[in-house]
Each structure stands twice: as structure tokens, then as C-alpha cells.
Design a protein around this motif. Structure first.
Motif, PDB file in Angstrom:
ATOM      1  N   LEU A 155      28.010  10.402   6.336  1.00 32.27           N
ATOM      2  CA  LEU A 155      27.769  11.823   6.082  1.00 32.27           C
ATOM      3  C   LEU A 155      27.616  12.151   4.601  1.00 32.27           C
ATOM      4  O   LEU A 155      27.529  13.330   4.245  1.00 32.27           O
ATOM      5  CB  LEU A 155      28.904  12.655   6.683  1.00 32.27           C
ATOM      6  CG  LEU A 155      29.088  12.527   8.200  1.00 32.27           C
ATOM      7  CD1 LEU A 155      30.179  13.469   8.688  1.00 32.27           C
ATOM      8  CD2 LEU A 155      27.785  12.791   8.942  1.00 32.27           C
ATOM      9  N   ARG A 156      27.542  11.144   3.750  1.00 28.24           N
ATOM     10  CA  ARG A 156      27.344  11.401   2.324  1.00 28.24           C
ATOM     11  C   ARG A 156      25.939  11.927   2.081  1.00 28.24           C
ATOM     12  O   ARG A 156      24.950  11.267   2.423  1.00 28.24           O
ATOM     13  CB  ARG A 156      27.556  10.129   1.518  1.00 28.24           C
ATOM     14  CG  ARG A 156      29.003   9.774   1.284  1.00 28.24           C
ATOM     15  CD  ARG A 156      29.125   8.624   0.312  1.00 28.24           C
ATOM     16  NE  ARG A 156      28.535   8.945  -0.998  1.00 28.24           N
ATOM     17  CZ  ARG A 156      28.548   8.105  -2.032  1.00 28.24           C
ATOM     18  NH1 ARG A 156      29.126   6.921  -1.914  1.00 28.24           N
ATOM     19  NH2 ARG A 156      27.992   8.466  -3.166  1.00 28.24           N
ATOM     20  N   SER A 157      25.835  13.085   1.480  1.00 25.74           N
ATOM     21  CA  SER A 157      24.520  13.674   1.225  1.00 25.74           C
ATOM     22  C   SER A 157      23.781  12.966   0.111  1.00 25.74           C
ATOM     23  O   SER A 157      22.555  13.100  -0.012  1.00 25.74           O
ATOM     24  CB  SER A 157      24.668  15.157   0.882  1.00 25.74           C
ATOM     25  OG  SER A 157      25.472  15.313  -0.287  1.00 25.74           O
ATOM     26  N   ASP A 158      24.512  12.189  -0.726  1.00 21.55           N
ATOM     27  CA  ASP A 158      23.886  11.507  -1.851  1.00 21.55           C
ATOM     28  C   ASP A 158      23.786  10.004  -1.629  1.00 21.55           C
ATOM     29  O   ASP A 158      23.567   9.241  -2.570  1.00 21.55           O
ATOM     30  CB  ASP A 158      24.662  11.780  -3.134  1.00 21.55           C
ATOM     31  CG  ASP A 158      26.120  11.314  -3.046  1.00 21.55           C
ATOM     32  OD1 ASP A 158      26.572  10.990  -1.929  1.00 21.55           O
ATOM     33  OD2 ASP A 158      26.797  11.288  -4.089  1.00 21.55           O
ATOM     34  N   GLY A 159      23.928   9.572  -0.381  1.00 21.37           N
ATOM     35  CA  GLY A 159      23.834   8.141  -0.094  1.00 21.37           C
ATOM     36  C   GLY A 159      22.424   7.610  -0.287  1.00 21.37           C
ATOM     37  O   GLY A 159      21.445   8.342  -0.156  1.00 21.37           O
ATOM     38  N   ASN A 160      22.334   6.318  -0.589  1.00 20.59           N
ATOM     39  CA  ASN A 160      21.027   5.695  -0.829  1.00 20.59           C
ATOM     40  C   ASN A 160      20.545   4.819   0.318  1.00 20.59           C
ATOM     41  O   ASN A 160      19.386   4.409   0.333  1.00 20.59           O
ATOM     42  CB  ASN A 160      21.087   4.853  -2.112  1.00 20.59           C
ATOM     43  CG  ASN A 160      21.312   5.696  -3.345  1.00 20.59           C
ATOM     44  OD1 ASN A 160      20.718   6.759  -3.489  1.00 20.59           O
ATOM     45  ND2 ASN A 160      22.185   5.230  -4.236  1.00 20.59           N
ATOM     46  N   ASP A 161      21.431   4.503   1.256  1.00 20.12           N
ATOM     47  CA  ASP A 161      21.037   3.638   2.365  1.00 20.12           C
ATOM     48  C   ASP A 161      20.188   4.408   3.371  1.00 20.12           C
ATOM     49  O   ASP A 161      20.428   5.587   3.650  1.00 20.12           O
ATOM     50  CB  ASP A 161      22.273   3.092   3.073  1.00 20.12           C
ATOM     51  CG  ASP A 161      23.095   2.171   2.179  1.00 20.12           C
ATOM     52  OD1 ASP A 161      22.504   1.578   1.251  1.00 20.12           O
ATOM     53  OD2 ASP A 161      24.309   2.058   2.400  1.00 20.12           O
TER      54      ASP A 161
END
Length: 234
Positions: A155-161
Motif C-alpha cells: 500500500l505504499r504510494s511511493d513504491g517502485n515495484d
């Protein structure tokens, strides 16, 4: 939070007609603008009628790439395969010319396939043109389940995956899912729900902000230039 645009229809048939027309228009517009379009759809039983209506849309399907929002880690021969369901209900008539991108790779676990799937999905043009989500009675969407072993990362809005493997008490088998950032930046983002129970779950999700209890809240509250569209029928 931008309030979702809620569209209520008297029947599931009417919902399927409206949602398929809207999605077809977005895909046709993308093809006219840049020569191709991307569509991510959900599995389960709810989307079947919508997919059957969409399959009849007269657009240039050969330029459309279709993928699943998430998938159970099972082969297409399994009756649990979302890929098989989409193939049966969407890849017919005009839509049979589209390209359906699979998740399942044959690896023993979804974790072992992450590197290959990252390469597959990162090459796709972003943002996706249309993403159609579903929602479970527990408030999950995609494979963002309450109690998932990596829910915070999902749920991370800044994730890169682009993709992530998921294991959760509410899932019967390991799963693979597109991540939150990849879904919520879609040009058309829709939540497709049916029945009074699902509407009540949706209303509960709107009234709180704890995404660990109801992960769909992370989607509903994600900042977007356009609101998420919720399509509901009794």
C-alpha cells in the motif's frame, strides 16, 4: 480525499453495458492518440457480464494489451485461474484480437517469478488507460488483503515495484498482484461492486481511514487528478 464518483444502476446488465461503453471509449481514445492502449481487469465472478459486453466493442483490439490486476498462483488449467476466466469471457469476438498478458510463469512460487514479471510489466506504457478493480466483503481489492504478510509495502504510494507476491489468511493460495501506484495512476480507475452487502462494505470503507483493516481505503483515498468511479448495481 477526492470523493469517488458513485454510479448506481438498476440492474447488473445495465451496469455492464455502461461500464463496458466507458472503458471502450477510453481505449479507443488511447489508440487514436498514441496507437495503443492498456487495460487491467479483475478476476472473480463479478466482472464476467462486464467482460462479455466489452468483448463486443468495435475498437481496434489488436492494439490493446490486457492484463490482470492480480492472480492466484495457479496454472491456467486450474478452475481458480483468473487468467482462464478472462480468456473465456473477454477474448471472444472483436476482443479476441487483443493481447492477454499472463501472470503465471510456471515457477514454483510467485516470489521466484518476481524478476521476470518486473521486466514484463515495467515495459508497459504508464499510466494504464483503464483499471477495473473489484472488492471483497473483507474490504480487499486486487490482492491487498487484511493481514497480508507485506500489506504495508503493498500500500505504499511511493513504491517502485510493479508487482508483488502476497500471502494472506483470506487468500487460499499465494498470489501475485500489481502494486498500488501502478493501479491508482490509471487514466480511468473504476471500482466495480454488486449487491447490497458490497455497497455496505464500500460505505464502511469511506467512513474510516485504517487501510490495514480495509485495504480498499488506500485506493479510495489515493490522490488523483480525476476521482475514482464506483459502479454499483443491486
Amino acid at each position: 480525499m477526492t470523493k469517488p464518483a458513485f454510479h448506481a444502476y438498476p440492474t447488473r446488465e445495465a451496469l455492464a453495458e455502461a461500464l463496458s461503453a466507458g472503458v471502450a471509449a477510453v481505449l479507443a481514445g488511447a489508440i487514436a492518440t498514441r496507437g495503443s492502449a492498456t487495460l487491467a481487469v479483475s478476476g472473480g465472478s463479478t466482472p464476467k457480464l462486464f467482460l462479455e459486453h466489452l468483448a463486443r466493442a468495435e475498437i481496434d483490439w489488436a492494439q490493446v494489451e490486457i492484463m490482470l490486476v492480480d492472480e492466484r498462483w495457479v496454472p491456467e488449467t486450474s478452475d481458480r485461474s483468473n487468467h482462464a476466466m478472462v480468456r473465456r469471457h473477454l477474448m471472444n469476438g472483436p476482443a479476441s484480437a487483443a493481447h492477454l498478458l499472463p501472470f503465471y510463469t510456471g515457477h514454483e512460487t510467485p516470489d521466484a517469478a518476481i524478476e521476470e514479471l518486473e521486466l514484463r510489466y515495467c515495459r508497459l506504457t504508464r499510466p494504464f488507460d483503464a483499471v477495473i478493480l473489484g472488492m471483497g466483503s473483507d474490504g480487499h481489492t486486487a490482492s491487498f488483503f487484511p493481514g497480508a504478510d507485506n500489506l504495508d509495502a503493498l500500500l505504499r504510494s511511493d513504491g517502485n515495484d510493479a508487482v508483488a507476491a502476497v500471502r494472506a489468511p483470506g487468500a487460499n493460495e499465494p498470489r501475485i498482484t500489481l502494486t498500488l501506484p501502478l493501479l491508482v495512476d490509471a487514466r480511468l480507475l473504476a471500482l466495480h461492486i454488486e449487491g447490497e452487502e458490497k455497497r455496505a462494505v464500500y460505505e464502511r470503507a469511506l467512513s474510516g481511514d485504517d487501510a490495514s483493516q480495509m485495504p480498499v481505503r488506500a485506493v479510495l483515498r489515493a490522490p488523483r487528478p480525476q476521482p475514482i468511479n464506483v459502479f454499483w448495481a443491486p
